[in-house]
Structure formats: structure tokens, C-alpha cells
Design an enzyme around this catalytic site. Structure first.
Site, PDB file in Angstrom:
ATOM      1  CB  SER A   8      54.609  -4.796  75.712  1.00 52.90           C
ATOM      2  OG  SER A   8      54.087  -3.591  76.192  1.00 52.90           O
ATOM      3  CG  HIS A  13      61.315  -3.075  73.914  1.00 49.36           C
ATOM      4  ND1 HIS A  13      60.019  -2.769  74.272  1.00 49.36           N
ATOM      5  CD2 HIS A  13      62.070  -2.869  75.020  1.00 49.36           C
ATOM      6  CE1 HIS A  13      59.996  -2.395  75.544  1.00 49.36           C
ATOM      7  NE2 HIS A  13      61.224  -2.444  76.022  1.00 49.36           N
ATOM      8  CG  PHE A  31      68.486   5.490  63.733  1.00 51.60           C
ATOM      9  CD1 PHE A  31      69.354   5.908  62.740  1.00 51.60           C
ATOM     10  CD2 PHE A  31      67.365   4.763  63.371  1.00 51.60           C
ATOM     11  CE1 PHE A  31      69.103   5.629  61.408  1.00 51.60           C
ATOM     12  CE2 PHE A  31      67.101   4.474  62.038  1.00 51.60           C
ATOM     13  CZ  PHE A  31      67.978   4.902  61.062  1.00 51.60           C
ATOM     14  CG  ASP A  85      68.652  10.230  67.192  1.00 54.41           C
ATOM     15  OD1 ASP A  85      69.636   9.674  66.678  1.00 54.41           O
ATOM     16  OD2 ASP A  85      68.521  10.398  68.425  1.00 54.41           O
ATOM     17  CG  ASP A 108      54.737   1.018  77.588  1.00 53.31           C
ATOM     18  OD1 ASP A 108      53.688   0.728  78.174  1.00 53.31           O
ATOM     19  OD2 ASP A 108      55.848   0.555  77.916  1.00 53.31           O
ATOM     20  CG  HIS A 134      55.748   2.143  82.010  1.00 52.97           C
ATOM     21  ND1 HIS A 134      54.899   1.474  82.861  1.00 52.97           N
ATOM     22  CD2 HIS A 134      55.853   1.367  80.891  1.00 52.97           C
ATOM     23  CE1 HIS A 134      54.498   0.342  82.289  1.00 52.97           C
ATOM     24  NE2 HIS A 134      55.057   0.263  81.088  1.00 52.97           N
ATOM     25  CG  HIS A 156      49.589  -2.502  77.414  1.00 54.74           C
ATOM     26  ND1 HIS A 156      49.898  -1.258  77.897  1.00 54.74           N
ATOM     27  CD2 HIS A 156      50.765  -3.026  76.987  1.00 54.74           C
ATOM     28  CE1 HIS A 156      51.191  -1.030  77.786  1.00 54.74           C
ATOM     29  NE2 HIS A 156      51.752  -2.085  77.231  1.00 54.74           N
TER      30      HIS A 156
END
Length: 524
Positions: free
Chosen positions: A109, A170, A289, A305, A336, A340, A378
Site C-alpha cells: 500500500s 498509515h 478517534f 466513533d 484491507d 488480511h 491493490h
């Protein structure tokens, strides 16, 4: 001496993975500009200057994920599902993006984010730098930094924002503002001492230094902003959520202190405070958050949230106050993570939520002056099949048993991942488990602790000014060149009408001198 030779051998091997010319950003820029010239030969429709640009990035949202999420969306509305239209399905232009990194056939990523935000392909694990930078090697960074569409927009006078369901530091969001030889250098706590001594900065610090006055930043990553062992405001008894910074800085305070005194800057850490803001009086917003990533949509506490859709609404309402327009990056980042972990239900609900945010953004803006691009970085080794009948639950069983082990199987499967289980020497019988549970890990062919990315092309959906330039199979780094061209920002603005106010949504790019004269003749 042996260690030195080993390092040199490794560097030589890595360098041979791709042509030397690909280390030069000019190679990728020239290639993208040539593709752009070819695209301009096609029929033109909406050729306004894009006042606003909104980029939705579904992390890991491969085409099979898009299709499965479409079915899920319909089934959540009590329909069969296959006939449903996602918001992105309604976009008039669709292209395919080739996702490989310069050193990886199946990408990560970070390198992909550098491509679709900075216009230059890069190495796996690096953000905001060219392919001349090798992962983990801080001393290869200087002079090889590349800038993003977010920075180009800011320099053109637009407001800019970042909204994500992951950490704000990230891989995806960081490529918009940071330059790092390692995507995992979230704070100085995650950096090797050598990198710090060589002058490299952690990504959280770069968020507040590299591009001053980003108007909107929302997502997770709170713990990377506070000194080490600082108790988290929300999870006061959980050590894993304590602050991580070794330099003693409280970056939320640094962020506020750097804002102009005549502007209103608000830091919030929960939904209640966010929704209570008078957005007419908010100039800058920092919303963190969660200590790390936001919760999955299915697990989200809707009192504390905000949803992705709610964050997007707040962001657009703040950014659109700028008469010159805005650039907004929105990431559905936990698609993603769901894949995973082999948790297809989590991943698909994250996709449906992002699609809901896309629909809201469309209602808050106008297609004649807002270019909206939806794509993925991706894919994943996620699939669904088994000759399921129309209307079959997307999380359901295939209509037959395996003709080998005589056991049922779910339509959704993974090529690899944590869902590989052997019971009594054979494949687990899924009829004995709750395969409809949100955290059910779909079966996989190869056992891995974490499922991997896929290497196939991903879709690009586009609408608005110059959306037709996304029209075929493109290198991923072509995408920001189109967005910049449409908005008259960045290095390539020669086509923009001389003296025209950029970002008004009314000025036409100059396609040619003849075309301009023809338009004038028609007017008179």
C-alpha cells in the site's frame, strides 16, 4: 568484510529488479504525460476546470471485492443483490490501473500510494519518495522526495483534507504529505536510531511539518502523537494504547500552536465532540478517534466513533468554504485489514460504508465542477464462486458439496490466509461452524497468519471534469496527473487559460489555439 560484501550483494540484487531508468522520477512523469496526450485525442465532454477533487481509495478493494460488496449492499436492502448499483457503479468512466511497484509484482500500500498520489512509481514499503530510495535506508532519501496532488492543490490556494479509517500516519494517507524510507516509521519509537541520527523524521511528525495548515485531518493514530507511556484519554487502563513518542512531544498541541491566531483550530477525539462543532466556525480540524486504527464498521461504537460517511460530511462542509475549491483524500482503509485477517464480512461491510460516503459526497457537490475518482491501491486473493444461484447470500454456501472430500464449502474463499484449518487430517466441515459470523475466517488454500495482496489490475471509477481521461488500462501513477490536469494544479498547467482563475469550475483548459478561437467565433 563479509558483512559489507553481503550488504553490497543485497543492494546489487535489489537494484537489478527494475531498470535503472525507473529510479528517475522524470521517466514516470514523461510516461504519464505521453499517456495524457494520447487521452486528449479522445472525445471530450466535461472539460471544465475542476474546482474540487475528491479521491476515494478503497484499500485492498479489488474487483472481486467491488462485485461482492455490490451484492451485499443489495442484500442489506432485502434484494437479491446482483442487480444492485453501487454509487461508484454509476460513474460514467471506468479504467483499469496496473498496481505493481518498481520492485514488486504484487505490491504493497505504500509504493502504490506514492504512485496514485505523487505520480511516480516507487519501491515497496516506501512513501513519498522515488524508486531511488531503498526501504529502511534513510540515507537514500535526501534529494529523492516526490510531492503529491494534495501539496499541489494546497500550493494553488485550495483547501485540503485527509479522512481515513486507519491511522492518519498509515501508508495511504502518509504518501500525501510524508517522505519516508519505511512506511512503518509511525513515530520515532518505531525508527532505528541510525535513521534518526541521519536526519530522517517519523511520519507523525511530518504530518504537522511538511505541508503547513492542512485544513482537515481525521482518522486514528492517537498514540503516535503523545509522549511515551502517556495514558490514552479513552482507554486509560490499556497499556498497549499508551503514547509512543520518545522525543517527548505532544503533537496535538504542536498542531494547535502552529495555527494562525485569527483562525479556529479544533482537536477532537470522539464523535460527540465532532458532531457538536459549529462547522461555520471551524477553520482547521484534527480528529483522532482511536489510538491506532478505527474500529470496523460492524464493531463501531456509534456513540463515540464517527462513521466514514459522517467524517466525509464534516470534511466537505469545512473544505468547501474556500472559494478556490478543495482536494480531499478519503480512505476506506480497513477493507484491507478485513481481508488480511480472512474476515470477508468485515471487509465487505467496510466497502459498503465507503460506497455510502461516496454517495453523500456526490450529494454535497456538483458534478460540473467536482472531479471524483474512486479506486484501489491493490487487490487481495479473495474470490467467490461455486456456481451459487441468483440471490444466494454472499456469505452463504455453494449449492453443492466438494466432489473430493464430500464436504460443503462457502462461496467466499481465499487463496491463502489464516482460514486454513485441518480437523482430523481433513478440511474443516463449515456446516459445523457459524460461517455467517462477522469474524468468521473464510477457508484458504494455503496457511498464512495474514492473507496476502493480489497482483491483478484494479478498477478506477471517475466522474466530473476531465473524468474521461481515465479511459483504458493505465499505469497507476497516471491517476494524479489526470487530477492535476483537471484542476489546473501541479507542474503541468500549460493548457490552462492564461489569466483564468484556477478552480472556478467554469474556465476551459486550452485544448489548442484553434479550438479557443473557434469558441470565441461561435460566441460572437
Amino acid at each position: 568484510m563479509k558483512a559489507l560484501l553481503l550488504v553490497l550483494l543485497i543492494e546489487l540484487c535489489l537494484g537489478s529488479l527494475f531498470p535503472e531508468k525507473e529510479k528517475n522520477p522524470k521517466y514516470w512523469r514523461d510516461q504519464a504525460q505521453q499517456t495524457l496526450r494520447n487521452a486528449l485525442k479522445l472525445q471530450k465532454l466535461n472539460t471544465n476546470v475542476a474546482k474540487n477533487i475528491i479521491m476515494f481509495l478503497g484499500d485492498g478493494m479489488g474487483i472481486s471485492t467491488v462485485t461482492a460488496a455490490r451484492i451485499l449492499k443489495g442484500q442489506l436492502q432485502h434484494m437479491q443483490g446482483e442487480e444492485t448499483m453501487l454509487e461508484m457503479d454509476k460513474f460514467p468512466y471506468v479504467a483499469l490501473s496496473k498496481t505493481y511497484n518498481t520492485d514488486a509484482q504484487v505490491p504493497d500500500s505504500a509504493g502504490t500510494a506514492t504512485a496514485y498520489l505523487c505520480g511516480v512509481k516507487a519501491n515497496e514499503g516506501t512513501v513519498g519518495v522515488s524508486a531511488a530510495v531503498m526501504r529502511d535506508q534513510c540515507n537514500t532519501t535526501a534529494g529523492n522526495e516526490v510531492t503529491s496532488i494534495l501539496k499541489w492543490s494546497k500550493e494553488a490556494g485550495k483547501s485540503v483534507g485527509i479522512v481515513t479509517t486507519t491511522r492518519v500516519n498509515h501508508a495511504t494517507p502518509s504518501a500525501a504529505y510524508a517522505h519516508s524510507a519505511n512506511r512503518d516509521w509511525y513515530s520515532d519509537n518505531e525508527m532505528p536510531l541510525e535513521a534518526i541520527q541521519q536526519g530522517c523524521k517519523d511520519i507523525a511528525q511530518q504530518l504537522f511539518e511538511n505541508i503547513p495548515n492542512i485544513e482537515v485531518i481525521m482518522g486514528g493514530g492517537r498514540k503516535y502523537m503523545f509522549p511515551k507511556n502517556t495514558t490514552d484519554v479513552e482507554y486509560q487502563t490499556e497499556d498497549k494504547y499508551r503514547g509512543t513518542r520518545l522525543d517527548g512531544k505532544t503533537l496535538t498541541s504542536v498542531w494547535k500552536e502552529k495555527k494562525p491566531k485569527d483562525k479556529n483550530a479544533h482537536y477532537v477525539w470522539n464523535r460527540q465532540d465532532l458532531m457538536a462543532l459549529n462547522l461555520d466556525k471551524v477553520d482547521f480540524l484534527l480528529g483522532l478517534f482511536e489510538p491506532v486504527d478505527l474500529m470496523y464498521e460492524l464493531d463501531r461504537n456509534n456513540q463515540t466513533d464517527p462513521s466514514l460517511t459522517e467524517m466525509v460530511e464534516v470534511a466537505i462542509k469545512i473544505l468547501q468554504k474556500n472559494p478556490k475549491g478543495f482536494f480531499l483524500l478519503v480512505e476506506g482503509g480497513r477493507i484491507d485489514h478485513g481481508h488480511h485477517e480472512g474476515k470477508a464480512k468485515q471487509a465487505l461491510h467496510e466497502t459498503v460504508e465507503m460506497d455510502r460516503a461516496i454517495g453523500l459526497a456526490g450529494r454535497l457537490t456538483k458534478e460540473n465542477d467536482t472531479l471524483t475518482v474512486v479506486t484501489a491501491d491493490h487487490s487481495h486473493v479473495f474470490t467467490f464462486g461455486g456456481y451459487t444461484p441468483r440471490g444466494n447470500s454472499i456469505f452463504g454456501l455453494a449449492p453443492m458439496q466438494s466432489d473430493v472430500d464430500k464436504k460443503p464449502f462457502t462461496s467466499i474463499l481465499y487463496g491463502n490466509g489464516p482460514g486454513y484449518k485441518l480437523i482430523g487430517g481433513g478440511r474443516e466441515n463449515v456446516s459445523t461452524v457459524n460461517f455467517a459470523h462477522a469474524n468468521y475466517q473464510a477457508q484458504s488454500a494455503v496457511p498464512l497468519r495474514q492473507e496476502t495482496h493480489g497482483g491483478e489490475d484494479v478498477a478506477v471509477f471517475a466522474k466530473g471534469p476531465m473524468a474521461h481521461l481515465l479511459h483504458g488500462v493505465h499505469e497507476q501513477n497516471y491517476i494524479p496527473h489526470v487530477m492535476a490536469y483537471a484542476a489546473c494544479v501541479g507542474p503541468n498547467t500549460n493548457h490552462c487559460r492564461s489569466g483564468a482563475a484556477r478552480g472556478t469550475g467554469v474556465a476551459l483548459p486550452l485544448l489548442s489555439t484553434f479550438a479557443s478561437l473557434f469558441i470565441l467565433l461561435c460566441l460572437f
